[in-house]
Design an enzyme around this catalytic site. Structure first.
Site, PDB file in Angstrom:
ATOM      1  N   LEU A  35       5.783   2.686   2.738  1.00  0.00           N
ATOM      2  CA  LEU A  35       4.652   1.808   2.426  1.00  0.00           C
ATOM      3  C   LEU A  35       4.413   0.761   3.512  1.00  0.00           C
ATOM      4  O   LEU A  35       5.351   0.258   4.129  1.00  0.00           O
ATOM      5  CB  LEU A  35       4.893   1.115   1.077  1.00  0.00           C
ATOM      6  CG  LEU A  35       5.065   2.066  -0.110  1.00  0.00           C
ATOM      7  CD1 LEU A  35       5.314   1.273  -1.397  1.00  0.00           C
ATOM      8  CD2 LEU A  35       3.868   2.988  -0.282  1.00  0.00           C
ATOM      9  N   HIS A  39      -1.227   0.417   2.193  1.00  0.00           N
ATOM     10  CA  HIS A  39      -0.864   0.677   0.791  1.00  0.00           C
ATOM     11  C   HIS A  39      -0.903  -0.619  -0.024  1.00  0.00           C
ATOM     12  O   HIS A  39      -1.342  -0.623  -1.177  1.00  0.00           O
ATOM     13  CB  HIS A  39       0.554   1.249   0.707  1.00  0.00           C
ATOM     14  CG  HIS A  39       0.745   2.571   1.398  1.00  0.00           C
ATOM     15  ND1 HIS A  39       1.579   2.728   2.473  1.00  0.00           N
ATOM     16  CD2 HIS A  39       0.223   3.804   1.149  1.00  0.00           C
ATOM     17  CE1 HIS A  39       1.573   3.987   2.865  1.00  0.00           C
ATOM     18  NE2 HIS A  39       0.752   4.672   2.085  1.00  0.00           N
TER      19      HIS A  39
HETATM   20  P1  AMP Z   1      -0.326   8.122   2.132  1.00  0.00           P
HETATM   21  O1  AMP Z   1       0.944   7.486   1.632  1.00  0.00           O
HETATM   22  O2  AMP Z   1      -0.448   8.133   3.603  1.00  0.00           O
HETATM   23  O3  AMP Z   1      -0.619   9.434   1.459  1.00  0.00           O
HETATM   24  O4  AMP Z   1      -1.488   7.149   1.658  1.00  0.00           O
HETATM   25  C1  AMP Z   1      -1.626   6.742   0.319  1.00  0.00           C
HETATM   26  C2  AMP Z   1      -2.955   6.052   0.148  1.00  0.00           C
HETATM   27  O5  AMP Z   1      -3.012   4.909   1.000  1.00  0.00           O
HETATM   28  C3  AMP Z   1      -4.139   6.948   0.530  1.00  0.00           C
HETATM   29  O6  AMP Z   1      -5.183   6.734  -0.404  1.00  0.00           O
HETATM   30  C4  AMP Z   1      -4.506   6.450   1.901  1.00  0.00           C
HETATM   31  O7  AMP Z   1      -5.859   6.649   2.219  1.00  0.00           O
HETATM   32  C5  AMP Z   1      -4.207   4.965   1.763  1.00  0.00           C
HETATM   33  N1  AMP Z   1      -4.008   4.361   3.073  1.00  0.00           N
HETATM   34  C6  AMP Z   1      -3.137   4.758   4.047  1.00  0.00           C
HETATM   35  N2  AMP Z   1      -3.263   3.993   5.137  1.00  0.00           N
HETATM   36  C7  AMP Z   1      -4.252   3.099   4.868  1.00  0.00           C
HETATM   37  C8  AMP Z   1      -4.864   2.034   5.600  1.00  0.00           C
HETATM   38  N3  AMP Z   1      -4.488   1.729   6.836  1.00  0.00           N
HETATM   39  N4  AMP Z   1      -5.849   1.348   4.999  1.00  0.00           N
HETATM   40  C9  AMP Z   1      -6.251   1.634   3.737  1.00  0.00           C
HETATM   41  N5  AMP Z   1      -5.695   2.623   2.993  1.00  0.00           N
HETATM   42  C10 AMP Z   1      -4.726   3.334   3.540  1.00  0.00           C
END
Ligand code: AMP
Length: 284
Positions: A35, A39
């Site tokens: 995270l 996140h």
């Molecule tokens: P992940 O753990 O990479 O699957 O991401 C989980 C959620 O966090 C997904 O909805 C991603 O789009 C969101 N997310 C990841 N990085 C960012 C960021 N830099 N800004 C906004 N949301 C993010």
């Protein structure tokens, strides 16, 4: 209330039924852990709008098309727990693989069109894997709201369409991309970059800003917008472009002419790490 870690679907259902019976609305933030501040923003948005916040942490093997990519995906559960605690998250749902996939799934979820270009071209099966796990999580948690980042714009568009097509009773809340001071979008994969490559990654957002500036400056041809972004990326030889596209923000289909808002989306390789980013540009 401190953060409670739940590993089984049955336990989570019992705990959430209690919350629901007490009148709580439930917000779900699906993640793969490792995270970071992106996140965290999703958790804050969930915290503001729902009495009960659930963060799922599950590195979903079904969405990795490369076994090596799955193996080296960053994992940091202890730190993740602290971050969730600091964000006042009520429940972490951290199922082991056998809990989510006790058996081979015979059912597949495939959202056509939206998933066919961009990341869909190189990551075969990736979006089906995401759709399957997200639909499972929505059935397990039954949240009132679910939060997704615009950082993964194609994934967000796919989920919005899946929820619409299948009448899933949940509100999908998009959250704008959270960036570091130099514009680099926070991503779990940034941890895999060397220090010098991390500095070079700043060119990615600069290229997207150049594209957005071209749109704002009145460019009507997608090709001209792509050229503006490519010029910035070409100046950084360590970056290899996998795709750079100008797409409709809802259907994610490439457009040739710009007559309204568009998303400029790209995937690049830097030091053996694949990074994606995008910006929304133009007026409705
Ligand atoms: P992940 O753990 O990479 O699957 O991401 C989980 C959620 O966090 C997904 O909805 C991603 O789009 C969101 N997310 C990841 N990085 C960012 C960021 N830099 N800004 C906004 N949301 C993010």
């Amino acid at each position: 209330m401190s953060t409670e870690v739940v590993y089984s679907i049955a336990d989570l259902r019992i705990r959430l039924a209690e919350m629901r019976a007490g009148g709580s609305l439930i917000g779900l933030v699906p993640t793969m852990g490792a995270l970071h501040e992106g996140h965290l923003r999703l958790m804050e948005r969930a915290r503001d709008a729902n009495r009960t916040v659930v963060v799922s942490i599950f590195v979903n093997p079904a969405q990795f098309n490369e076994p090596l990519d799955y193996e080296r995906y960053p994992r940091s559960f202890e730190d993740d727990m602290e971050i969730c605690e600091s964000a006042d998250v009520d429940f972490i749902f951290a199922p082991p693989i056998e809990e989510m996939y006790p058996d081979e799934a015979f059912t597949s979820i495939s959202v056509a069109k939206i998933t066919e270009q961009l990341c869909g071209s190189s990551r075969l099966g990736h979006f089906d894997g995401v759709a399957l796990v997200v639909l499972k999580l929505l059935h397990i948690v039954q949240p009132d709201r679910v939060y997704f980042g615009e950082k993964d714009a194609q994934q967000l568009a796919m989920i919005q369409r899946m929820v619409l097509d299948l009448n899933v009773p949940v509100e999908v809340v998009p959250v704008p991309t959270v960036r570091d001071e130099d514009g680099v979008a926070f991503s779990s994969r940034n941890q895999l970059l060397s220090g010098s490559d991390r500095a070079k990654a700043a060119a990615i957002h600069r290229s997207l800003q150049a594209a957005a500036a071209a749109v704002d400056g009145g460019a009507k041809e997608a090709a001209a917008v792509k050229r503006a972004a490519a010029a910035v990326l070409d100046a950084e030889p360590a970056i290899r472009v996998e795709y750079l596209e100008v797409v409709d923000p809802v259907t994610m289909q490439p457009v040739a002419r710009i007559d309204g808002p568009v998303r400029v989306a790209l995937a690049v390789w830097l030091g053996g790490v694949r990074l994606i980013d995008n910006v929304l540009a133009g007026k409705a």
